[in-house]
Design a protein around this motif. Sequence first.
Motif, PDB file in Angstrom:
ATOM      1  N   LEU A  20      47.834   8.239 -19.183  1.00 18.92           N
ATOM      2  CA  LEU A  20      49.252   7.994 -18.922  1.00 18.92           C
ATOM      3  C   LEU A  20      49.482   8.010 -17.410  1.00 18.92           C
ATOM      4  N   THR A  21      50.402   7.171 -16.952  1.00 18.49           N
ATOM      5  CA  THR A  21      50.859   7.270 -15.569  1.00 18.49           C
ATOM      6  C   THR A  21      51.878   8.408 -15.511  1.00 18.49           C
ATOM      7  N   LEU A  22      52.384   8.713 -14.334  1.00 11.02           N
ATOM      8  CA  LEU A  22      53.384   9.781 -14.208  1.00 11.02           C
ATOM      9  C   LEU A  22      54.630   9.431 -15.018  1.00 11.02           C
ATOM     10  N   SER A  23      55.101   8.186 -14.904  1.00 12.14           N
ATOM     11  CA  SER A  23      56.286   7.782 -15.668  1.00 12.14           C
ATOM     12  C   SER A  23      55.982   7.786 -17.162  1.00 12.14           C
ATOM     13  N   GLY A  24      54.745   7.427 -17.517  1.00  6.58           N
ATOM     14  CA  GLY A  24      54.344   7.445 -18.925  1.00  6.58           C
ATOM     15  C   GLY A  24      54.327   8.850 -19.484  1.00  6.58           C
ATOM     16  N   ALA A  25      53.885   9.825 -18.668  1.00  5.06           N
ATOM     17  CA  ALA A  25      53.852  11.222 -19.098  1.00  5.06           C
ATOM     18  C   ALA A  25      55.268  11.736 -19.334  1.00  5.06           C
ATOM     19  N   ILE A  26      56.191  11.368 -18.448  1.00  6.52           N
ATOM     20  CA  ILE A  26      57.590  11.771 -18.623  1.00  6.52           C
ATOM     21  C   ILE A  26      58.159  11.137 -19.896  1.00  6.52           C
ATOM     22  N   GLY A  27      57.852   9.856 -20.095  1.00 10.79           N
ATOM     23  CA  GLY A  27      58.310   9.169 -21.301  1.00 10.79           C
ATOM     24  C   GLY A  27      57.744   9.790 -22.562  1.00 10.79           C
ATOM     25  N   ALA A  28      56.457  10.187 -22.518  1.00  7.52           N
ATOM     26  CA  ALA A  28      55.815  10.802 -23.680  1.00  7.52           C
ATOM     27  C   ALA A  28      56.438  12.158 -24.001  1.00  7.52           C
ATOM     28  N   MET A  29      56.831  12.907 -22.967  1.00  4.36           N
ATOM     29  CA  MET A  29      57.504  14.185 -23.186  1.00  4.36           C
ATOM     30  C   MET A  29      58.829  13.987 -23.903  1.00  4.36           C
ATOM     31  N   ILE A  30      59.594  13.000 -23.448  1.00  2.19           N
ATOM     32  CA  ILE A  30      60.896  12.707 -24.062  1.00  2.19           C
ATOM     33  C   ILE A  30      60.698  12.222 -25.499  1.00  2.19           C
ATOM     34  N   LEU A  31      59.762  11.300 -25.670  1.00  2.00           N
ATOM     35  CA  LEU A  31      59.500  10.723 -26.990  1.00  2.00           C
ATOM     36  C   LEU A  31      59.002  11.787 -27.968  1.00  2.00           C
ATOM     37  N   GLY A  32      58.030  12.571 -27.532  1.00  2.00           N
ATOM     38  CA  GLY A  32      57.455  13.591 -28.404  1.00  2.00           C
ATOM     39  C   GLY A  32      58.470  14.637 -28.817  1.00  2.00           C
ATOM     40  N   THR A  33      59.303  15.042 -27.865  1.00  2.00           N
ATOM     41  CA  THR A  33      60.340  16.035 -28.168  1.00  2.00           C
ATOM     42  C   THR A  33      61.343  15.482 -29.168  1.00  2.00           C
ATOM     43  N   GLY A  34      61.768  14.248 -28.955  1.00  2.00           N
ATOM     44  CA  GLY A  34      62.739  13.627 -29.848  1.00  2.00           C
ATOM     45  C   GLY A  34      62.206  13.442 -31.253  1.00  2.00           C
ATOM     46  N   ILE A  35      60.953  13.020 -31.362  1.00  2.00           N
ATOM     47  CA  ILE A  35      60.357  12.797 -32.685  1.00  2.00           C
ATOM     48  C   ILE A  35      60.163  14.120 -33.422  1.00  2.00           C
ATOM     49  N   PHE A  36      59.742  15.168 -32.702  1.00  2.00           N
ATOM     50  CA  PHE A  36      59.585  16.478 -33.348  1.00  2.00           C
ATOM     51  C   PHE A  36      60.942  16.999 -33.819  1.00  2.00           C
ATOM     52  N   PHE A  37      61.969  16.799 -32.999  1.00  2.00           N
ATOM     53  CA  PHE A  37      63.326  17.207 -33.376  1.00  2.00           C
ATOM     54  C   PHE A  37      63.800  16.465 -34.624  1.00  2.00           C
TER      55      PHE A  37
END
Length: 264
Positions: A20-37
């Motif tokens: 992941l790039t830096l922006s990709g890592a930030i996006g993955a954090m947002i995505l992963g948190t939202g999907i778990f929620f």
Amino acid sequence: MIGLFASTIISYIAYKKQALTLSGAIGAMILGTGIFFGSGLYGSFLIFVFFSTSTIFTFIKRNYKNEIEKQYEKSGGRDFYQVFANGGVGLLYSLLYSFTFNPMYLILIGVSFAASNADTWASELGVFSKSLPVSLRSFKKVPKGTSGAVSLFGILMSFLGSLLIAFSAIIIITIFQLNLNPFSYIEAFLLIILGGILGSMIDSILGATIQAVYYNENLKKETEKAFEEGKSNVLIRGYKLINNDFVNFTSILLATIIILLLCR
């Protein structure tokens, strides 16, 4: 908080491994948190299976793929847009599930990641086909890596990628006894596989018709890149605003809509 913590650790590791790039890592954090929620361990496990296997296959025979990937708009670590192009639809249905607990959304979450996985496996492993792929636009053999081209080996990899997500979905549904009524496990399994394959095929069709494809004068070949070393490439087909990220997101969304209509 659990979703954010887990997503942060996984995203950090993926960033350090250059998946992941830096922006990709930030996006993955947002995505992963939202999907778990939204869908708990069900959606989180599916996105983990998709991301982990796709990342492993991305780095297989990297030197062999480097020449082919020169045609791609993006290569290397996934950025923010690529993360949401592949997982955004799954996030949407996860959030809808959190408000309704409608079993249909469990299937559509599965379809979204099956489509992502099927397309990624077809791209990453299809290049190892012994025969050249066939363009869905001209029905002629074209160089490996050409947008909108398919091979029998690539189609097989697409099926296996979809199969893995469907199998993973049923395992989690069974373990946590998630409500699928009125669908049976077999019906959900088959719908997810079908949706995954449809998503991959739609992606190829859109890639062959409306995705922007350019011609690089220096390389004397087609490319998805609008610019190469500061110079503009010539648009030879498709539309400038429709890039690979747009095609990925749209093909996944259309696959889920088709499965939804089929169930209706």
